[in-house]
Enzyme design. Structure first.
Site, PDB file in Angstrom:
ATOM      1  N   ARG A   1       0.832  -1.200   0.000  1.00 24.53           N
ATOM      2  CA  ARG A   1       0.000   0.000   0.000  1.00 24.53           C
ATOM      3  C   ARG A   1       0.870   1.255   0.000  1.00 24.53           C
ATOM      4  O   ARG A   1       0.572   2.230  -0.683  1.00 24.53           O
ATOM      5  CB  ARG A   1      -0.950  -0.014   1.206  1.00 24.53           C
TER       6      ARG A   1
ATOM      7  N   GLU B   1       2.070   1.600  -3.451  1.00 25.58           N
ATOM      8  CA  GLU B   1       0.965   2.071  -4.284  1.00 25.58           C
ATOM      9  C   GLU B   1       0.753   3.580  -4.114  1.00 25.58           C
ATOM     10  O   GLU B   1       0.504   4.299  -5.088  1.00 25.58           O
ATOM     11  CB  GLU B   1      -0.304   1.307  -3.900  1.00 25.58           C
TER      12      GLU B   1
ATOM     13  N   SER C   1      15.747  14.518   0.688  1.00 28.68           N
ATOM     14  CA  SER C   1      16.754  13.586   1.183  1.00 28.68           C
ATOM     15  C   SER C   1      16.095  12.448   1.950  1.00 28.68           C
ATOM     16  O   SER C   1      15.180  12.673   2.740  1.00 28.68           O
ATOM     17  CB  SER C   1      17.734  14.313   2.103  1.00 28.68           C
TER      18      SER C   1
END
Length: 149
Positions: A90, A93, A116
């Site tokens: 997830r 995603e 960073s």
């Protein structure tokens, strides 16, 4: 517990579990965030002498058993790409879906560069909203502008 992590990581995580400790407990002992402590146990962070001593005290271990924690870690991804664990997938995603929009907005705000992942902190908090538990994940990273040469 995951099966694809190193020997010391497995040992530390199993020991934490057997002692009934939470990441918050580890965090209080080390004086670092729960996310950092989990990264250390999973082998993604390098401990200093003080952190090794704190881990040894917390887990009732000898410091010499934890000497490997002081080595610079090899930060190789421990998940396949794409990830197969639902939680990790997830997050993947979210980056795939929101990445282009976040990049565009960030470049408008900061200019051409990147955030960073080295000079960065990650915080995770649990909040209640409209009767449901929600997770707030914060990445606080230094903005690095691309240099012209």
């Amino acid at each position: 517990m995951r099966s694809d992590i190193g020997r010391l990581s497995k040992y530390l995580i199993e020991r934490k579990k057997n002692l009934g400790l939470t990441w918050e407990d580890v965090s209080r002992k080390l004086g670092k965030s729960p996310v950092y402590c989990a990264m250390l146990f999973y082998g993604y962070a390098q401990a200093d002498d003080e952190e090794v001593k704190a881990v040894a005290e917390l887990l009732n271990l000898e410091e010499k058993e934890l000497a490997e924690l002081k080595d610079a870690p090899y930060r190789e991804p421990q998940q396949p790409v794409p990830p197969t664990d639902p939680f990790v997938y997830r997050l993947y995603e979210v980056v795939i879906l929101y990445g282009p929009a976040l990049k565009d907005v960030a470049h408008e705000m900061f200019g051409d560069g990147i955030m960073s992942a080295i000079d960065m902190s990650v915080e995770l908090e649990k909040v209640e909203q409209e009767g449901a538990e929600r997770m707030v994940l914060t990445f606080n990273g230094k903005w690095l502008k691309y240099r012209k040469f």
